[in-house]
Write a protein that holds these residues in place. Structure first.
Motif, PDB file in Angstrom:
ATOM      1  N   CYS A 314       0.729  -0.917   0.179  1.00 52.71           N
ATOM      2  CA  CYS A 314       0.044  -0.194   0.359  1.00 52.71           C
ATOM      3  C   CYS A 314       0.665   1.130   0.318  1.00 52.71           C
ATOM      4  CB  CYS A 314      -0.669  -0.029   1.131  1.00 52.71           C
ATOM      5  SG  CYS A 314      -0.120   0.131   2.751  1.00 52.71           S
ATOM      6  N   LYS A 318      -0.537   7.200  -4.665  1.00 54.21           N
ATOM      7  CA  LYS A 318       0.175   7.219  -5.635  1.00 54.21           C
ATOM      8  C   LYS A 318       0.661   8.006  -6.970  1.00 54.21           C
ATOM      9  CE  LYS A 318       0.132   2.113  -7.581  1.00 54.21           C
ATOM     10  NZ  LYS A 318      -0.951   0.539  -6.966  1.00 54.21           N
ATOM     11  N   GLN A 325     -10.119   7.906  -6.473  1.00 54.64           N
ATOM     12  CA  GLN A 325      -9.926   6.571  -5.426  1.00 54.64           C
ATOM     13  C   GLN A 325     -10.806   6.711  -4.024  1.00 54.64           C
ATOM     14  OE1 GLN A 325      -6.395   9.108  -5.190  1.00 54.64           O
ATOM     15  NE2 GLN A 325      -5.798   8.584  -6.959  1.00 54.64           N
ATOM     16  N   ALA A 403      -7.497  -9.591  -6.386  1.00 62.18           N
ATOM     17  CA  ALA A 403      -7.378  -7.615  -6.481  1.00 62.18           C
ATOM     18  C   ALA A 403      -7.528  -6.497  -7.089  1.00 62.18           C
ATOM     19  CB  ALA A 403      -5.748  -7.591  -7.470  1.00 62.18           C
ATOM     20  N   GLU A 404      -8.276  -6.765  -7.815  1.00 65.81           N
ATOM     21  CA  GLU A 404      -9.685  -6.004  -7.996  1.00 65.81           C
ATOM     22  C   GLU A 404      -9.957  -5.321  -7.266  1.00 65.81           C
ATOM     23  OE1 GLU A 404     -10.496  -3.413 -11.909  1.00 65.81           O
ATOM     24  OE2 GLU A 404      -9.119  -4.169 -11.284  1.00 65.81           O
ATOM     25  N   GLY A 406     -10.227  -5.374  -4.227  1.00 63.90           N
ATOM     26  CA  GLY A 406      -9.187  -4.604  -3.232  1.00 63.90           C
ATOM     27  C   GLY A 406      -9.016  -5.669  -2.328  1.00 63.90           C
ATOM     28  N   PHE A 424      -8.184   2.057  -3.397  1.00 59.92           N
ATOM     29  CA  PHE A 424      -8.447   1.628  -4.431  1.00 59.92           C
ATOM     30  C   PHE A 424      -6.675   1.715  -4.903  1.00 59.92           C
ATOM     31  CE2 PHE A 424      -8.407   3.066  -8.835  1.00 59.92           C
ATOM     32  CZ  PHE A 424      -8.687   1.675  -9.237  1.00 59.92           C
ATOM     33  N   GLN A 425      -6.588   0.584  -4.862  1.00 59.94           N
ATOM     34  CA  GLN A 425      -5.124   0.275  -5.752  1.00 59.94           C
ATOM     35  C   GLN A 425      -4.322   0.788  -4.429  1.00 59.94           C
ATOM     36  OE1 GLN A 425      -3.806   3.128  -8.610  1.00 59.94           O
ATOM     37  NE2 GLN A 425      -4.735   1.270 -10.048  1.00 59.94           N
ATOM     38  N   TRP A 426      -4.959   0.296  -3.111  1.00 57.25           N
ATOM     39  CA  TRP A 426      -4.039   0.969  -1.660  1.00 57.25           C
ATOM     40  C   TRP A 426      -3.488   1.480  -1.334  1.00 57.25           C
ATOM     41  CZ3 TRP A 426      -6.034  -2.816   1.757  1.00 57.25           C
ATOM     42  CH2 TRP A 426      -6.489  -3.761   1.113  1.00 57.25           C
ATOM     43  N   GLN A 427      -4.466   3.336  -1.734  1.00 49.57           N
ATOM     44  CA  GLN A 427      -3.526   4.051  -1.663  1.00 49.57           C
ATOM     45  C   GLN A 427      -4.212   4.404  -0.322  1.00 49.57           C
ATOM     46  OE1 GLN A 427      -3.079   7.023  -5.197  1.00 49.57           O
ATOM     47  NE2 GLN A 427      -4.326   5.291  -5.661  1.00 49.57           N
ATOM     48  N   ASP A 588     -16.679   3.298 -13.875  1.00 54.49           N
ATOM     49  CA  ASP A 588     -16.175   3.990 -13.053  1.00 54.49           C
ATOM     50  C   ASP A 588     -17.162   5.400 -11.760  1.00 54.49           C
ATOM     51  OD1 ASP A 588     -16.962   6.079 -14.981  1.00 54.49           O
ATOM     52  OD2 ASP A 588     -14.736   7.455 -14.939  1.00 54.49           O
TER      53      ASP A 588
END
Ligand SMILES: [Zn+2]
Length: 913
Positions: A314, A318, A325, A403-404, A406, A424-427, A588
């Motif tokens: 994480c 990013k 996000q 993974a998508e 989360g 989201f994306q581990w942010q 989205d």
């Protein structure tokens, strides 16, 4: 290898933070206690899997920790440091207490939003002590326990509690919390066991068999569970779109849940399907949320996971802060997250809120929030609530899909999913801001249900306003202006349909006007590129102006399906080109819709008038009620602008949401503004805010450099109550403004005159000629109605009998009496009654009243008058009331009459469950 975690105990009761628990000498003790505490905490967990997971993290240090535990037991017991203690301390000490202290030192605080944010002393203290202990920071004020999730005390979480309370059906009572805005908000109670979560889901499925009419009624108060949405969409297929909050037939909603059955379930209470038993209406308050033995809430199944770059892939952010996000999780805080997403569009705002761009080794972060009108640093650790899932239970999904979504592999088959605001994306930044916000309000569960404006205000410090979108054609140019000014906007739905979710908050990302465009009507956009476009594309002949709004669902999915949505036939190639590379791809959560559709489909628009480089300054105050008619504050406030500037003056009261342990509620935050040429003694009336009972009032004002301004807060309700109501005066302005608070007795401003000036100059009023040269006026202010009587004669008293029929809920009398008799002496005016919206969001919209009047000749002796009317009466000032008296003489004198006035529109909470 992970290092053992150490719980740092911050001693709240110490007078001086620097000298107490964090000196070098005490570190060794802290370390020992910390380890022992953690072990004790693990041993106390009723949740075995969680205790096991925590024990694993001890690894090689377990033996050492046990030694510590045993040797430190005495000390621990002496200090009573266990999870229970941490929790109790947190509850009893206001999470903001530390900041209050600092606040008092510098009475007037100022945080210009454009300067570089400096991390607070407290952040340095927390991260330093955690670092020197070699562990990661664990926030003792918001510990990673279930209490931080749902605010309940841990006492009886064991399922076999002998004292299990049962409802009348014999089921173990279900735990619930009042979600309706009002004095009872956030209080725990017990309800019929049939209202448990599991039962609710089964019921939701049954709903579709119930008559549509009934369902529509329920929908009125219902909340947006995802599973309900399908039914909503079916319902909204009948194209009658109306404003549901205009509905007159709304059933009365008492403020206590005792008679309300279940405030949370849309389908349970009133709809009687043959398939379900009705709930027994069992009700009992649960003071600390611990009485329901063996209950389950949606929060009791969650776990905590410490996120740092060593154990997870994480990061803080990013590349850049981005609204995409922000994705809503399990708690109903769409109102806050849609605000956060809007704020993330402006780097100057989000960088002020989240000063960290990287994760740090101790996992200690500062989030700046404008709480109750005051910029406050909130310290959080890196523990976030998660859902742990065995991969075998999701064997239909492949790993990339997980993974998508989360999902994060913790250990072989164990996966971690963020439970609330998804990273989201581990942010981590959205999740950490959400955590800080939860901490500021007590727990995550208390973020359920709210208003976009509330979120915007807490994140920007800027004043907010709300526009109803019902018949709001005139709003477009205003919307365009707001967009140009860079204001932040969110919209809320009342009901769902065509892809929209009912009772949900959305962000407005863009407002676009395209003149002279051709709108497509082809079946598919791709048809435009086909061999013979002339044949396949039906293009409407006339060119037109298109007014588009780009909107985002904080879920990051679920989009509008009508005109100009992703797959809409309305799009032409030219149109898309004109709009540029904005995302109009499906999936989205962002979408376009026309302004016209927005007004039809959304209920209200919330705006935060945030401007880059503006200044935010505030000062504390308090209304002390003394059973007098009008409570002016103990202090009044001088405002000195450094330059001439536009300013917003706000009087704001502490939020109910962060005060769930008492029946705290708001008063009517009114104030007067005067100005004078510096050093002159003559104060000139500028403006006056007269409002109903609510959290805050704002007026917009142009402050001239050559004047000094004075704000005199007053409250009619507080005056009658005989209790104290704290508030904060906030000035948000383009140039710096200095606020000096001075004791009221040091300055004599003509408060009553300003009040009358505002009332009598208000154009929105009904007038009745009750006697020659005498007028009764019902003045409709913002959220309140003021009945004022003027007697312009020289030789008689006017006696008025006023009778007001208050609706069951929604309004309160803040001055005078419902059924009062009032004598107005010759040449004087008097406020008889003030009816105010009580701020509890009821459906009441109408107020009816009747009057009778008579005159009595002045016979030399003074007539007896009620004290109440005496307090708010003053001699007739013809410059104020002359016109009114004249118009009163115009019509025939009627000694009795009755009338009904439309009073208050109200805004529903969003996302409550
Ligand atoms: Zn029951």
């Amino acid at each position: 290898m992970t290092s053992p975690q150490v719980i740092v105990i911050v001693d709240d009761e110490s007078e001086d933070e620097k000298n107490s628990s964090h000196t070098k000498d005490s570190f060794e003790d802290d370390k020992m206690i910390g380890k022992a505490t953690q072990l004790a905490a693990i041993m106390n967990f009723s949740d075995q899997s969680r205790a096991l997971a925590l024990l694993r993290r001890f690894r090689g240090n377990l033996e050492q920790a046990i030694d510590h535990y045993l040797s430190a037991t005495e000390k621990v017991q002496a200090k009573k440091v266990d999870e229970e203690k941490i929790v109790t301390e947190t509850r009893k000490s206001n999470p903001r207490a530390l900041f209050r202290e600092k606040d008092e030192k510098s009475h007037d605080t100022s945080t210009p939003t454009n300067t570089k944010v400096i991390l607070s002393e407290q952040w340095h203290l927390c991260s330093q002590s955690a670092a020197s202990l070699g562990g990661s920071f664990v926030d003792p004020d918001f510990p990673p326990t279930s209490t931080s999730l749902d605010g309940r005390r841990l006492a009886s979480r064991t399922p076999n509690d002998a004292a299990t309370i049962r409802c009348r059906c014999g089921l173990p009572a279900a735990a619930a919390v009042v979600q309706k805005d009002g004095p009872n908000y956030g209080r725990f109670y017990l309800t019929c066991g049939q209202n448990r979560i599991g039962v609710r889901k089964r019921r939701a499925r049954v709903v579709s068999t119930i008559e549509q009419k009934e369902l529509e009624e329920n929908e009125e108060q219902s909340t947006q569970e995802k599973e309900d949405e399908e039914q909503r969409q079916v319902l909204s297929n009948n194209k009658v779109i109306r404003n549901p909050y205009q509905k007159q037939l709304a059933p009365p909603q008492p403020s206590t849940p005792s008679s309300k059955k279940t405030p949370s379930t849309p389908s349970s209470a009133s709809s009687k399907s043959p398939l379900q038993r009705t709930s027994c209406n069992f009700f009992q308050w649960d003071p600390d949320g611990s009485r329901a033995g063996g209950y389950q809430t949606r929060y009791s199944l969650l776990h905590w996971h410490s996120f740092d770059s060593t154990n997870t892939p994480c990061c803080m952010v990013k590349s850049a802060f981005d609204p995409s996000q922000v994705r809503q999780g399990a708690v109903g805080n769409c109102w806050f997250l849609s605000a956060l997403a809007t704020v993330a569009e402006k780097s100057y705002l989000i960088e002020n809120i989240m000063p960290h761009r990287d994760l740090n080794t101790v996992g200690c972060y500062q989030v700046n929030l404008c709480l109750d009108g005051n910029w406050t640093p909130v310290i959080v650790d890196s523990h976030l609530p998660v859902v742990l899932e065995k991969i075998s239970t999701r064997n239909t999904r492949s790993l990339p899909q997980l993974a998508e979504k989360g999902g994060l592999s913790l250990k072989q088959d164990l996966f971690v999913f963020p439970a609330f605001c998804a990273a989201f994306q581990w942010q981590l930044w959205p999740a950490l801001v959400e955590k800080a916000y939860a901490k500021a309000h007590g727990c995550y569960a208390q973020l359920s249900g709210g208003f976009i404006a509330e979120g915007l205000q807490d994140l920007t410090g800027a004043p907010t306003e709300t526009h109803l979108l019902f018949a709001a054609e005139h709003l477009w140019p205003i919307l365009m202006t707001y967009q140009r000014e860079g204001f932040l906007m969110g919209v809320a739905t009342a009901r769902g349909g065509d892809g929209l979710v009912g009772g949900h908050a959305y962000s407005i990302l863009d407002v676009i006007q395209l003149d002279d465009m051709i709108v497509g009507d082809q079946s598919k956009v791709t048809d435009y590129f086909s061999q013979n476009p002339q044949k396949s594309v039906k293009v409407l002949e006339q060119r037109q102006t298109i007014r588009l709004v780009r909107i985002r669902n904080p879920w990051g999915k679920r989009e509008w399906k009508g005109d100009f949505s992703a797959g809409s036939e309305r799009w032409t190639h030219a149109l898309r080109k004109k709009i540029g590379d904005h995302s109009y791809r499906k999936g989205d959560g962002t979408f376009f819709m026309t302004f016209e559709d927005m007004c039809l489909r959304f209920h209200h628009l919330d705006v935060a008038k945030s401007r880059k480089g503006w200044h935010h300054v505030s000062s504390e105050g308090i209304f002390v009620g003394r059973n007098h008619v009008m409570a002016t504050s103990e202090r009044i406030y001088n405002l000195n602008p450094s330059e001439s500037t536009l300013a917003y003056i706000t009087l704001i009261q502490p939020k109910k949401r962060s005060n769930t342990t008492s029946r705290y509620w708001y008063t009517d935050p009114c104030f007067l503004i005067y100005k004078r040429v510096c050093d002159s003694d003559e104060w000139i009336f500028v403006d006056c805010a007269i409002v109903g009972i609510r959290r805050q009032t704002t007026i917009e004002l142009f402050l001239e450099h050559s004047y000094q301004y004075c704000c005199v807060p007053f409250s009619c309700f507080a005056g009658q109550q005989g209790q104290q109501f704290p508030f904060r005066l906030v000035c948000y302005s383009g140039e710096t403004v200095v606020i000096d608070s001075i004791p009221r007795i040091n300055m004599d401003v003509p408060a009553l005159e300003g009040f009358y000036r505002r009332i009598l100059s208000n154009g929105n009023k009904l007038c009745y000629s009750v006697a020659p040269e005498s007028v009764l006026a019902c003045v409709h202010c913002d959220g309140c109605a003021v009945f004022v009587a003027l007697n312009g004669s020289e030789n008689y008293y006017v006696s008025i009998q006023l009778s007001i029929q208050l609706p069951q809920d929604g309004m309160a009398i803040t001055h005078g009496a419902e059924n009062g008799s009032y004598d107005i002496p010759p040449r004087s005016q008097s406020v008889l009654v003030i009816v105010a919206c009580n701020g509890k969001l009821s459906g009441a919209t109408q107020l009816s009243f009747s009057y009778m009047s008579s005159t009595v000749k002045v016979d030399g002796g003074k007539r007896k008058r009620s004290r109440m009317s005496e307090d708010l009466s003053c001699p007739v000032d013809l410059s104020l009331s002359g016109g009114l008296l004249l118009s009163g003489n115009y019509g025939a004198v009627k000694e009795q009459g009755r009338d009904i006035i439309d009073t208050f529109s109200w805004i529903p909470q969003l996302g409550a469950s």
